[in-house]
Design a protein around this motif. Structure first.
Motif, mmCIF file in Angstrom:
data_model
loop_
_atom_site.group_PDB
_atom_site.id
_atom_site.type_symbol
_atom_site.label_atom_id
_atom_site.label_comp_id
_atom_site.label_asym_id
_atom_site.label_seq_id
_atom_site.Cartn_x
_atom_site.Cartn_y
_atom_site.Cartn_z
ATOM 1 N N SER A 178 0.841 -1.189 0.000
ATOM 2 C CA SER A 178 0.000 0.000 0.000
ATOM 3 C C SER A 178 0.882 1.247 0.000
ATOM 4 C CB SER A 178 -0.919 -0.020 1.223
ATOM 5 O OG SER A 178 -0.156 0.036 2.406
ATOM 6 N N PRO A 179 0.315 2.407 -0.342
ATOM 7 C CA PRO A 179 1.101 3.646 -0.391
ATOM 8 C C PRO A 179 1.781 3.983 0.940
ATOM 9 C CG PRO A 179 -1.039 3.970 -1.410
ATOM 10 C CD PRO A 179 -1.056 2.603 -0.784
ATOM 11 N N ASP A 180 1.197 3.548 2.068
ATOM 12 C CA ASP A 180 1.802 3.835 3.369
ATOM 13 C C ASP A 180 2.907 2.843 3.723
ATOM 14 O OD1 ASP A 180 0.437 1.517 4.033
ATOM 15 O OD2 ASP A 180 -0.872 2.452 5.496
ATOM 16 N N GLY A 181 3.257 1.956 2.788
ATOM 17 C CA GLY A 181 4.332 0.994 3.017
ATOM 18 C C GLY A 181 3.868 -0.291 3.679
ATOM 19 N N GLY A 182 2.582 -0.376 3.999
ATOM 20 C CA GLY A 182 2.057 -1.569 4.652
ATOM 21 C C GLY A 182 2.065 -2.770 3.731
ATOM 22 N N SER A 183 1.912 -3.915 4.319
ATOM 23 C CA SER A 183 1.953 -5.148 3.538
ATOM 24 C C SER A 183 0.569 -5.532 3.053
ATOM 25 C CB SER A 183 2.531 -6.272 4.389
ATOM 26 O OG SER A 183 1.659 -6.542 5.466
ATOM 27 N N SER A 184 0.532 -6.427 2.102
ATOM 28 C CA SER A 184 -0.718 -6.940 1.573
ATOM 29 C C SER A 184 -0.636 -8.456 1.560
ATOM 30 C CB SER A 184 -0.937 -6.408 0.156
ATOM 31 O OG SER A 184 -2.164 -6.865 -0.352
ATOM 32 N N TRP A 185 -1.775 -9.071 1.420
ATOM 33 C CA TRP A 185 -1.807 -10.520 1.259
ATOM 34 C C TRP A 185 -1.264 -10.868 -0.118
ATOM 35 C CZ3 TRP A 185 -2.855 -13.717 5.199
ATOM 36 C CH2 TRP A 185 -3.484 -13.167 6.318
ATOM 37 N N THR A 186 -0.506 -11.955 -0.211
ATOM 38 C CA THR A 186 0.004 -12.453 -1.486
ATOM 39 C C THR A 186 -0.389 -13.913 -1.628
ATOM 40 O OG1 THR A 186 2.137 -13.094 -0.534
ATOM 41 C CG2 THR A 186 2.001 -10.891 -1.503
ATOM 42 N N ASN A 223 -4.110 -22.431 -2.966
ATOM 43 C CA ASN A 223 -4.976 -22.339 -1.793
ATOM 44 C C ASN A 223 -4.270 -21.779 -0.564
ATOM 45 O OD1 ASN A 223 -7.097 -23.557 -3.292
ATOM 46 N ND2 ASN A 223 -6.141 -25.537 -2.908
ATOM 47 N N ARG A 224 -3.275 -20.920 -0.773
ATOM 48 C CA ARG A 224 -2.484 -20.399 0.345
ATOM 49 C C ARG A 224 -2.244 -18.895 0.178
ATOM 50 N NH1 ARG A 224 1.514 -23.185 3.751
ATOM 51 N NH2 ARG A 224 3.079 -21.670 4.384
ATOM 52 N N LEU A 225 -2.644 -18.141 1.187
ATOM 53 C CA LEU A 225 -2.396 -16.695 1.224
ATOM 54 C C LEU A 225 -1.405 -16.407 2.339
ATOM 55 C CD1 LEU A 225 -6.025 -15.289 0.996
ATOM 56 C CD2 LEU A 225 -4.288 -15.283 -0.792
ATOM 57 N N GLU A 226 -0.546 -15.417 2.099
ATOM 58 C CA GLU A 226 0.451 -15.062 3.104
ATOM 59 C C GLU A 226 0.580 -13.550 3.190
ATOM 60 O OE1 GLU A 226 4.328 -17.293 3.948
ATOM 61 O OE2 GLU A 226 4.959 -15.588 2.725
ATOM 62 N N ARG A 227 0.786 -13.076 4.393
ATOM 63 C CA ARG A 227 1.025 -11.651 4.618
ATOM 64 C C ARG A 227 2.196 -11.529 5.584
ATOM 65 N NH1 ARG A 227 -2.782 -7.395 7.717
ATOM 66 N NH2 ARG A 227 -1.470 -5.583 7.388
ATOM 67 N N THR A 258 9.334 -9.166 12.198
ATOM 68 C CA THR A 258 8.335 -9.445 11.169
ATOM 69 C C THR A 258 7.274 -10.372 11.762
ATOM 70 O OG1 THR A 258 9.595 -11.321 10.325
ATOM 71 C CG2 THR A 258 9.917 -9.207 9.205
ATOM 72 N N VAL A 259 6.076 -10.242 11.242
ATOM 73 C CA VAL A 259 4.979 -11.140 11.599
ATOM 74 C C VAL A 259 4.509 -11.768 10.297
ATOM 75 C CG1 VAL A 259 2.724 -11.375 12.682
ATOM 76 C CG2 VAL A 259 4.281 -9.580 13.467
ATOM 77 N N THR A 260 4.543 -13.085 10.228
ATOM 78 C CA THR A 260 4.091 -13.798 9.039
ATOM 79 C C THR A 260 2.779 -14.500 9.362
ATOM 80 O OG1 THR A 260 6.372 -14.141 8.336
ATOM 81 C CG2 THR A 260 4.688 -15.527 7.295
ATOM 82 N N MET A 261 1.742 -14.147 8.597
ATOM 83 C CA MET A 261 0.421 -14.758 8.755
ATOM 84 C C MET A 261 0.111 -15.555 7.499
ATOM 85 S SD MET A 261 -1.704 -11.653 10.508
ATOM 86 C CE MET A 261 -0.889 -10.287 9.704
ATOM 87 N N THR A 262 -0.320 -16.792 7.678
ATOM 88 C CA THR A 262 -0.618 -17.666 6.556
ATOM 89 C C THR A 262 -2.021 -18.242 6.718
ATOM 90 O OG1 THR A 262 1.722 -18.272 6.479
ATOM 91 C CG2 THR A 262 0.203 -19.664 5.232
ATOM 92 N N ILE A 263 -2.800 -18.158 5.654
ATOM 93 C CA ILE A 263 -4.124 -18.786 5.610
ATOM 94 C C ILE A 263 -4.077 -19.848 4.530
ATOM 95 C CG2 ILE A 263 -6.577 -18.467 5.082
ATOM 96 C CD1 ILE A 263 -6.299 -15.583 6.126
ATOM 97 N N GLU A 264 -4.390 -21.087 4.914
ATOM 98 C CA GLU A 264 -4.422 -22.198 3.976
ATOM 99 C C GLU A 264 -5.862 -22.688 3.864
ATOM 100 O OE1 GLU A 264 -1.718 -26.144 3.231
ATOM 101 O OE2 GLU A 264 -1.108 -24.650 4.691
ATOM 102 N N VAL A 265 -6.387 -22.721 2.635
ATOM 103 C CA VAL A 265 -7.786 -23.061 2.397
ATOM 104 C C VAL A 265 -7.892 -24.464 1.806
ATOM 105 C CG1 VAL A 265 -9.872 -22.416 1.128
ATOM 106 C CG2 VAL A 265 -8.359 -20.639 2.023
ATOM 107 N N THR A 266 -8.796 -25.256 2.377
ATOM 108 C CA THR A 266 -9.121 -26.577 1.839
ATOM 109 C C THR A 266 -10.637 -26.671 1.766
ATOM 110 O OG1 THR A 266 -7.192 -27.484 2.980
ATOM 111 C CG2 THR A 266 -8.798 -29.068 2.130
ATOM 112 N N ASP A 267 -11.160 -26.749 0.553
ATOM 113 C CA ASP A 267 -12.615 -26.770 0.343
ATOM 114 C C ASP A 267 -13.264 -25.573 1.036
ATOM 115 O OD1 ASP A 267 -12.503 -29.108 -1.244
ATOM 116 O OD2 ASP A 267 -12.476 -30.352 0.560
#
Length: 147
Positions: free
Chosen positions: A69-77, A82-86, A94-103
Protein backbone atom coordinates in the motif's frame (compact mmCIF):
# COMPACT_ATOMS: atom_id res chain seq x y z
CA UNK A 1 -21.91 -4.09 -1.61
CA UNK A 2 -20.05 -7.40 -1.71
CA UNK A 3 -20.44 -9.51 -4.79
CA UNK A 4 -21.65 -13.10 -4.61
CA UNK A 5 -18.18 -14.24 -5.68
CA UNK A 6 -16.45 -12.62 -2.70
CA UNK A 7 -14.80 -14.95 -0.22
CA UNK A 8 -15.02 -13.91 3.44
CA UNK A 9 -12.43 -15.34 5.84
CA UNK A 10 -12.30 -14.74 9.57
CA UNK A 11 -8.92 -15.56 11.11
CA UNK A 12 -8.19 -15.09 14.82
CA UNK A 13 -5.17 -15.66 17.01
CA UNK A 14 -4.47 -15.18 20.69
CA UNK A 15 -1.05 -14.38 22.11
CA UNK A 16 0.46 -13.67 25.51
CA UNK A 17 3.39 -11.32 26.13
CA UNK A 18 4.73 -8.60 28.46
CA UNK A 19 5.34 -4.90 27.90
CA UNK A 20 8.97 -4.10 28.69
CA UNK A 21 8.78 -0.33 28.29
CA UNK A 22 7.34 2.18 28.75
CA UNK A 23 5.51 1.27 31.96
CA UNK A 24 6.36 -2.45 32.30
CA UNK A 25 3.27 -4.64 32.42
CA UNK A 26 3.17 -8.43 32.69
CA UNK A 27 0.55 -10.78 31.31
CA UNK A 28 -0.96 -9.06 28.29
CA UNK A 29 -3.46 -11.39 26.60
CA UNK A 30 -4.13 -10.33 23.01
CA UNK A 31 -6.96 -11.45 20.77
CA UNK A 32 -6.40 -10.39 17.15
CA UNK A 33 -9.23 -10.91 14.63
CA UNK A 34 -8.80 -10.39 10.90
CA UNK A 35 -11.82 -10.19 8.61
CA UNK A 36 -10.42 -10.75 5.12
CA UNK A 37 -12.63 -10.39 2.03
CA UNK A 38 -11.24 -11.55 -1.30
CA UNK A 39 -12.95 -10.31 -4.43
CA UNK A 40 -12.78 -11.78 -7.90
CA UNK A 41 -10.85 -8.69 -9.08
CA UNK A 42 -7.62 -9.05 -7.02
CA UNK A 43 -8.84 -6.79 -4.20
CA UNK A 44 -8.44 -7.64 -0.53
CA UNK A 45 -10.51 -5.85 2.09
CA UNK A 46 -9.32 -6.32 5.63
CA UNK A 47 -10.53 -5.31 9.06
CA UNK A 48 -8.05 -5.97 11.85
CA UNK A 49 -9.34 -5.79 15.43
CA UNK A 50 -7.01 -6.15 18.40
CA UNK A 51 -8.35 -6.64 21.92
CA UNK A 52 -6.45 -6.84 25.23
CA UNK A 53 -8.49 -6.71 28.42
CA UNK A 54 -10.98 -3.85 28.10
CA UNK A 55 -8.91 -2.09 25.39
CA UNK A 56 -9.30 -2.50 21.64
CA UNK A 57 -8.37 -0.87 18.35
CA UNK A 58 -9.35 -1.40 14.75
CA UNK A 59 -7.82 -0.83 11.33
CA UNK A 60 -9.49 -1.17 7.94
CA UNK A 61 -7.98 -1.21 4.50
CA UNK A 62 -8.44 -2.08 0.85
CA UNK A 63 -5.40 -3.33 -1.01
CA UNK A 64 -4.61 -4.94 -4.30
CA UNK A 65 -3.61 -8.56 -3.82
CA UNK A 66 0.18 -8.78 -3.82
CA UNK A 67 0.94 -5.03 -3.81
CA UNK A 68 2.27 -2.83 -1.04
CA UNK A 69 0.00 0.00 0.00
CA UNK A 70 1.10 3.65 -0.39
CA UNK A 71 1.80 3.84 3.37
CA UNK A 72 4.33 0.99 3.02
CA UNK A 73 2.06 -1.57 4.65
CA UNK A 74 1.95 -5.15 3.54
CA UNK A 75 -0.72 -6.94 1.57
CA UNK A 76 -1.81 -10.52 1.26
CA UNK A 77 0.00 -12.45 -1.49
CA UNK A 78 -0.68 -15.79 -3.12
CA UNK A 79 1.97 -18.10 -1.64
CA UNK A 80 0.89 -21.26 -3.46
CA UNK A 81 -2.24 -23.20 -4.32
CA UNK A 82 -4.98 -22.34 -1.79
CA UNK A 83 -2.48 -20.40 0.34
CA UNK A 84 -2.40 -16.70 1.22
CA UNK A 85 0.45 -15.06 3.10
CA UNK A 86 1.03 -11.65 4.62
CA UNK A 87 4.37 -10.55 6.02
CA UNK A 88 4.06 -7.50 8.26
CA UNK A 89 7.36 -5.62 8.44
CA UNK A 90 7.60 -4.12 11.93
CA UNK A 91 10.55 -1.87 12.95
CA UNK A 92 12.35 -4.66 14.86
CA UNK A 93 10.55 -7.80 13.74
CA UNK A 94 8.33 -9.44 11.17
CA UNK A 95 4.98 -11.14 11.60
CA UNK A 96 4.09 -13.80 9.04
CA UNK A 97 0.42 -14.76 8.76
CA UNK A 98 -0.62 -17.67 6.56
CA UNK A 99 -4.12 -18.79 5.61
CA UNK A 100 -4.42 -22.20 3.98
CA UNK A 101 -7.79 -23.06 2.40
CA UNK A 102 -9.12 -26.58 1.84
CA UNK A 103 -12.62 -26.77 0.34
CA UNK A 104 -14.81 -24.76 2.74
CA UNK A 105 -12.41 -24.74 5.68
CA UNK A 106 -9.16 -22.96 6.45
CA UNK A 107 -6.14 -23.04 8.74
CA UNK A 108 -4.44 -19.92 10.14
CA UNK A 109 -0.81 -19.70 11.25
CA UNK A 110 1.05 -16.75 12.83
CA UNK A 111 4.83 -16.52 13.35
CA UNK A 112 6.72 -13.69 15.10
CA UNK A 113 10.44 -13.30 14.33
CA UNK A 114 12.97 -10.72 15.51
CA UNK A 115 15.22 -9.04 12.97
CA UNK A 116 18.98 -9.53 13.46
CA UNK A 117 20.44 -7.45 16.29
CA UNK A 118 17.16 -6.93 18.19
CA UNK A 119 16.13 -8.49 21.52
CA UNK A 120 12.63 -7.06 21.91
CA UNK A 121 9.54 -6.52 19.76
CA UNK A 122 8.31 -3.01 18.92
CA UNK A 123 4.56 -2.69 18.31
CA UNK A 124 1.92 0.02 18.34
CA UNK A 125 0.23 -0.10 21.74
CA UNK A 126 -3.52 -0.61 21.90
CA UNK A 127 -3.85 1.66 24.94
CA UNK A 128 -2.54 4.85 23.30
CA UNK A 129 -1.41 4.19 19.70
CA UNK A 130 2.24 4.92 20.58
CA UNK A 131 5.09 2.48 20.03
CA UNK A 132 6.09 0.21 22.90
CA UNK A 133 8.59 -2.59 23.48
CA UNK A 134 7.48 -6.13 24.28
CA UNK A 135 8.63 -9.68 24.87
CA UNK A 136 7.99 -12.24 22.13
CA UNK A 137 4.26 -12.89 21.69
CA UNK A 138 3.53 -16.56 22.38
CA UNK A 139 0.67 -17.64 20.14
CA UNK A 140 -1.84 -19.61 22.20
CA UNK A 141 -4.53 -20.48 19.66
CA UNK A 142 -5.66 -19.80 16.11
CA UNK A 143 -9.03 -20.21 14.42
CA UNK A 144 -10.09 -19.77 10.83
CA UNK A 145 -13.47 -19.92 9.12
CA UNK A 146 -14.87 -19.18 5.69
CA UNK A 147 -18.25 -17.48 5.46
Amino acid sequence: MAADTDTHIQATFTADYDRIRPDPYRGIHLKNTLEVTLSGVNEVKETNTREAGNLSDNQKGLKILGQKSPDGGSSWTVAGPNRLERVVDQPQSTVTMTIEVTDKSCKFDVQFKLKPGFKEYMFRQIRNGKMGYFTEPKVGSTTCSIK
